[in-house]
Design a protein around this motif. Sequence first.
Motif, PDB file in Angstrom:
ATOM      1  N   HIS A   1      47.528  48.606  60.138  1.00 11.33           N
ATOM      2  CA  HIS A   1      48.830  49.216  59.896  1.00 11.33           C
ATOM      3  C   HIS A   1      49.113  49.323  58.403  1.00 11.33           C
ATOM      4  CE1 HIS A   1      53.254  49.658  59.972  1.00 11.33           C
ATOM      5  NE2 HIS A   1      53.034  50.271  61.124  1.00 11.33           N
ATOM      6  N   LEU A   2      48.804  48.268  57.678  1.00 11.00           N
ATOM      7  CA  LEU A   2      49.029  48.284  56.229  1.00 11.00           C
ATOM      8  C   LEU A   2      48.204  49.382  55.566  1.00 11.00           C
ATOM      9  CD1 LEU A   2      49.049  44.444  55.408  1.00 11.00           C
ATOM     10  CD2 LEU A   2      50.964  46.031  55.131  1.00 11.00           C
ATOM     11  N   ILE A   3      46.949  49.480  55.961  1.00 11.96           N
ATOM     12  CA  ILE A   3      46.075  50.498  55.361  1.00 11.96           C
ATOM     13  C   ILE A   3      46.649  51.892  55.614  1.00 11.96           C
ATOM     14  CG2 ILE A   3      43.822  51.615  55.605  1.00 11.96           C
ATOM     15  CD1 ILE A   3      42.607  48.841  56.035  1.00 11.96           C
ATOM     16  N   ARG A   4      47.145  52.107  56.806  1.00 10.59           N
ATOM     17  CA  ARG A   4      47.658  53.433  57.149  1.00 10.59           C
ATOM     18  C   ARG A   4      48.970  53.734  56.420  1.00 10.59           C
ATOM     19  NH1 ARG A   4      50.894  54.730  60.853  1.00 10.59           N
ATOM     20  NH2 ARG A   4      50.737  52.815  62.087  1.00 10.59           N
ATOM     21  N   VAL A   5      49.914  52.803  56.501  1.00  9.09           N
ATOM     22  CA  VAL A   5      51.236  53.032  55.899  1.00  9.09           C
ATOM     23  C   VAL A   5      51.138  53.124  54.374  1.00  9.09           C
ATOM     24  CG1 VAL A   5      53.489  51.982  55.497  1.00  9.09           C
ATOM     25  CG2 VAL A   5      52.467  51.938  57.792  1.00  9.09           C
ATOM     26  N   LEU A   6      50.401  52.191  53.785  1.00  7.66           N
ATOM     27  CA  LEU A   6      50.306  52.204  52.327  1.00  7.66           C
ATOM     28  C   LEU A   6      49.439  53.368  51.850  1.00  7.66           C
ATOM     29  CD1 LEU A   6      49.990  48.372  51.594  1.00  7.66           C
ATOM     30  CD2 LEU A   6      52.048  49.799  51.763  1.00  7.66           C
ATOM     31  N   GLY A   7      48.493  53.784  52.685  1.00  4.74           N
ATOM     32  CA  GLY A   7      47.689  54.949  52.333  1.00  4.74           C
ATOM     33  C   GLY A   7      48.558  56.196  52.252  1.00  4.74           C
ATOM     34  N   THR A   8      49.411  56.366  53.225  1.00  5.87           N
ATOM     35  CA  THR A   8      50.333  57.509  53.210  1.00  5.87           C
ATOM     36  C   THR A   8      51.251  57.428  51.994  1.00  5.87           C
ATOM     37  OG1 THR A   8      50.321  57.612  55.621  1.00  5.87           O
ATOM     38  CG2 THR A   8      52.159  58.690  54.478  1.00  5.87           C
ATOM     39  N   PHE A   9      51.741  56.241  51.734  1.00  2.00           N
ATOM     40  CA  PHE A   9      52.626  56.057  50.578  1.00  2.00           C
ATOM     41  C   PHE A   9      51.921  56.445  49.287  1.00  2.00           C
ATOM     42  CE2 PHE A   9      54.072  53.523  47.006  1.00  2.00           C
ATOM     43  CZ  PHE A   9      55.437  53.738  47.024  1.00  2.00           C
ATOM     44  N   ARG A  10      50.707  55.984  49.117  1.00  2.00           N
ATOM     45  CA  ARG A  10      49.973  56.262  47.880  1.00  2.00           C
ATOM     46  C   ARG A  10      49.649  57.745  47.757  1.00  2.00           C
ATOM     47  NH1 ARG A  10      45.200  54.333  47.857  1.00  2.00           N
ATOM     48  NH2 ARG A  10      45.101  53.729  50.038  1.00  2.00           N
ATOM     49  N   ARG A  11      49.335  58.364  48.879  1.00  2.00           N
ATOM     50  CA  ARG A  11      49.066  59.799  48.819  1.00  2.00           C
ATOM     51  C   ARG A  11      50.329  60.550  48.414  1.00  2.00           C
ATOM     52  NH1 ARG A  11      50.001  63.165  52.439  1.00  2.00           N
ATOM     53  NH2 ARG A  11      49.849  61.801  54.266  1.00  2.00           N
ATOM     54  N   ASP A  12      51.450  60.206  49.044  1.00  2.00           N
ATOM     55  CA  ASP A  12      52.719  60.858  48.711  1.00  2.00           C
ATOM     56  C   ASP A  12      53.122  60.595  47.260  1.00  2.00           C
ATOM     57  OD1 ASP A  12      52.717  61.687  51.293  1.00  2.00           O
ATOM     58  OD2 ASP A  12      54.284  60.312  51.983  1.00  2.00           O
ATOM     59  N   ALA A  13      52.676  59.454  46.746  1.00  2.00           N
ATOM     60  CA  ALA A  13      53.027  59.115  45.365  1.00  2.00           C
ATOM     61  C   ALA A  13      52.148  59.854  44.360  1.00  2.00           C
ATOM     62  CB  ALA A  13      52.902  57.598  45.157  1.00  2.00           C
ATOM     63  N   GLY A  14      51.142  60.574  44.891  1.00  2.00           N
ATOM     64  CA  GLY A  14      50.321  61.368  43.986  1.00  2.00           C
ATOM     65  C   GLY A  14      49.031  60.706  43.545  1.00  2.00           C
ATOM     66  N   ASP A  15      48.632  59.637  44.245  1.00  2.00           N
ATOM     67  CA  ASP A  15      47.386  58.979  43.862  1.00  2.00           C
ATOM     68  C   ASP A  15      46.170  59.840  44.166  1.00  2.00           C
ATOM     69  OD1 ASP A  15      48.560  56.762  42.846  1.00  2.00           O
ATOM     70  OD2 ASP A  15      47.630  55.333  44.235  1.00  2.00           O
ATOM     71  N   PHE A  16      46.244  60.553  45.284  1.00  2.00           N
ATOM     72  CA  PHE A  16      45.087  61.360  45.690  1.00  2.00           C
ATOM     73  C   PHE A  16      45.576  62.468  46.618  1.00  2.00           C
ATOM     74  CE2 PHE A  16      45.689  57.882  48.575  1.00  2.00           C
ATOM     75  CZ  PHE A  16      45.500  58.414  49.842  1.00  2.00           C
ATOM     76  N   THR A  17      44.690  63.421  46.887  1.00  2.00           N
ATOM     77  CA  THR A  17      45.110  64.608  47.651  1.00  2.00           C
ATOM     78  C   THR A  17      44.442  64.703  49.007  1.00  2.00           C
ATOM     79  OG1 THR A  17      43.349  65.872  46.598  1.00  2.00           O
ATOM     80  CG2 THR A  17      45.520  65.948  45.565  1.00  2.00           C
TER      81      THR A  17
END
Lengths: 169, 169
Positions: A151-167
Amino acid sequence: MGTPLPRDPIADAQRNWERHGWGDVAAPMAAITAIMRTQQILLARIETVLKPFGLTFARYELLALLSFARSGALPMNKASALLQVHPTSVTNAVDRLEKAGLVARSPHPTDGRTTLIELTAEGRTLAKKATAALNSEVFGNSGFGADDVDHLIRVLGTFRRDAGDFTEE
Amino acid sequence: MGTPLPRDPIADAQRNWERHGWGDVAAPMAAITAIMRTQQILLARIETVLKPFGLTFARYELLALLSFARSGALPMNKASALLQVHPTSVTNAVDRLEKAGLVARSPHPTDGRTTLIELTAEGRTLAKKATAALNSEVFGNSGFGADDVDHLIRVLGTFRRDAGDFTEE
DNA sequence: GCAATATACTAGGACATCCAAGGGTTTGGA
DNA sequence: TCCAAACCCTTGGATGTCCTAGTATATTGC
């Protein structure tokens, strides 16, 4: 640190937020504060494991990154981008790792602006040992259940993507 | 920061871990790394919002804590325990807040070892404004869904309790 | 081809965190 | 009573992070 507190200070903060009429943002505030504190705990654990190797987390991350590089060397700016830290932080880490004989700087063959960093033999050996220690003492005993990890990997992954870390994704 | 990366560097790291035979700890490694990176992103957002107020997150946390204290004052060691940072970090923050006229030190009435810190009028006003800004610009726009917020609070709460932050259930 | 712009790294400074050590105050047991 | 142990805060040092500015090298546009 010291003795455990009788009550969760973050839950208390959340109650204070609600009591002051900020109930609509109290929960996100608590979640964000919890992330900050969790990071602090995890970092302390990691640093404790790395200390016997003479490494800090920042330096270990650079060693680990280099150990996975196909060519065995990376430009500083590439390392900065992949580790997502400021270029000056990489300069700092490389300075110390170089002084310890774990990495070496070399000029880029075609771009005079660029400096390549490469693991030395000792650097590669130490990276292996440090990784083994972290795997067994921290990652293998994270304190998170398997479901929570996913769950952490999924939620934080979405957060990081939305934050502009990766596309990607 | 720079341009978004084409791919998630943490997902890449996880694949590297698996490729090297550490598949059993690859997921926790990725989750922990994601927490570290998420903290970095959140801290940067918070600092950006606080900068116009001349505050850092560490100083803001202390102001916020004092603003909720019943008596309006707290011993330094109490603040250290509640904020879960080293006593020297509190000394550092109080030094700067005091220099800015936002808090004041005063001797403890009965214990000569203890120093009390108290908000000044300006300190209280600034804390209110800074909180309003954080609520609207960061906490009110966390980027986490309501369900994810609840999950984070629960999972990280358990983690922090198990790590010895507090004993309450 | 040359000047203007962009990119790469480093130096210096501000902040935060922790640890180790020191000096003052309280507490508690002999 | 009195001294050792415990506790509280501060100082000094090591590290890491970021920002701003400066130097050197590449790339681009006229």
